[in-house]
Write a protein that holds these residues in place. Sequence first.
Motif, short mmCIF file in Angstrom:
data_model
loop_
_atom_site.label_atom_id
_atom_site.label_comp_id
_atom_site.label_asym_id
_atom_site.label_seq_id
_atom_site.Cartn_x
_atom_site.Cartn_y
_atom_site.Cartn_z
N VAL A 25 0.84 -1.21 0.00
CA VAL A 25 0.00 0.00 0.00
C VAL A 25 0.87 1.25 0.00
O VAL A 25 0.65 2.19 -0.76
CB VAL A 25 -0.94 0.00 1.22
N SER A 26 1.89 1.26 0.84
CA SER A 26 2.79 2.41 0.92
C SER A 26 3.50 2.64 -0.40
O SER A 26 3.58 3.77 -0.89
CB SER A 26 3.80 2.21 2.04
N TYR A 27 4.03 1.56 -0.99
CA TYR A 27 4.75 1.70 -2.25
C TYR A 27 3.84 2.26 -3.35
O TYR A 27 4.23 3.12 -4.13
CB TYR A 27 5.31 0.34 -2.70
N VAL A 28 2.61 1.76 -3.41
CA VAL A 28 1.70 2.16 -4.48
C VAL A 28 1.24 3.61 -4.31
O VAL A 28 1.31 4.42 -5.23
CB VAL A 28 0.48 1.22 -4.54
N LEU A 29 0.75 3.92 -3.12
CA LEU A 29 0.17 5.25 -2.91
C LEU A 29 1.23 6.35 -2.88
O LEU A 29 0.93 7.50 -3.18
CB LEU A 29 -0.65 5.27 -1.62
N ASN A 30 2.46 5.99 -2.52
CA ASN A 30 3.53 6.98 -2.52
C ASN A 30 4.35 6.95 -3.80
O ASN A 30 5.33 7.69 -3.93
CB ASN A 30 4.46 6.75 -1.32
N GLU A 31 3.91 6.09 -4.74
CA GLU A 31 4.57 5.96 -6.03
C GLU A 31 6.08 5.77 -5.86
O GLU A 31 6.91 6.44 -6.51
CB GLU A 31 4.28 7.19 -6.91
N THR A 32 6.44 4.88 -4.96
CA THR A 32 7.85 4.59 -4.68
C THR A 32 8.49 3.97 -5.93
O THR A 32 7.98 3.00 -6.47
CB THR A 32 7.97 3.63 -3.50
N PRO A 33 9.60 4.54 -6.39
CA PRO A 33 10.22 4.02 -7.61
C PRO A 33 10.89 2.66 -7.39
O PRO A 33 11.18 2.26 -6.26
CB PRO A 33 11.25 5.10 -7.96
N HIS A 34 11.12 1.96 -8.52
CA HIS A 34 11.89 0.71 -8.55
C HIS A 34 11.20 -0.42 -7.78
O HIS A 34 11.87 -1.33 -7.27
CB HIS A 34 13.31 0.91 -7.98
#
Length: 334
Positions: A25-34
Amino acid sequence: MTGPGRRRVTSGDVAREAGVSRATVSYVLNETPHQKIPEATRRRVREAAARLGYAPSAAARSLRTGRSDIVLGLLPDWPIEHVMGRLVQQLTRAFAEHGLTFLVHSTGHPARPLGEVWKALTPVALLALGEFAEPEAGALRAAGIEVVMALHGSERGRRRAPLVSEEPIGVTQARHLVRSHGRLGYAYPDLPGLDALARPRLDGVRKVCVELGLPEPDVRVVSFEHDGALAAVRAWRAAGPPVTGVCAFNDDVALAVLVALRSLGLRAPQDLAVIGVDDTSAAALAQPPLTSVARDTEVVARGLVRRVVDSLDGKPAPSGPLRDPLRLRLRASA
């Protein structure tokens, strides 16, 4: 969804709804790269967040990124009218284009002390739209907050040139009137808090008079009480030589002068030409319609936002004021 009696939706709720981990959820909503997350999973997380009304915590985002997204706008103790309101809206939109949230705080009494406000919000920057002293700016900078002063301020005990200069407004007014008027008056506002704007505008009128060898402008404080404006008009007419053209601080003050003229059986521009500032909607509806100097607040707002963003990025600030295009709206009063 939040509300009375309802707890705040968390990323854990979104994770359970979407059937994924909180990290996903964090990676997706914060658009975390890589992060190699399938598009179908990303879509499922976004849909779950929208369905639950999930809003990421600003405090948590600040801890994660190391900086807030809040820019605190410090409003002076001025009336929040047409032009200032429009500027705040334009600043809000322009900051949003850079991923920043613009919040405003007024210094008007009895406002909460600024120190309490910035310590509670921990903004990434402060944009002072009024006068701001260097000791206060130093305290914010020591806390890692960028400070940009739009109008007059002080640095190391010396006055600092404003980013947005008011003097050209008075110059524009005066240069228009002196083409057919040899003695100018200046309608000064009766609100002391406006001195930071009124003084440099008056200086602009004085500058033109000096350049052309004209008498010093006859300055009168014009209140919005009927008798105050009447007294100013009578004094201008009785001066030697009489004043035949008046530069007003803004449209509101100019409209008070027009009302006083009508009450005395006089006309503008035949007996006294009048020119305002701000080109408010009331200017076009006045009798006669009011000539006014208009400022492009959209250009000013974007220039101020650029200075703040550049400061945050560590770029050196350019010298000189912002580009501030003025235009003269010619109507029947001058």
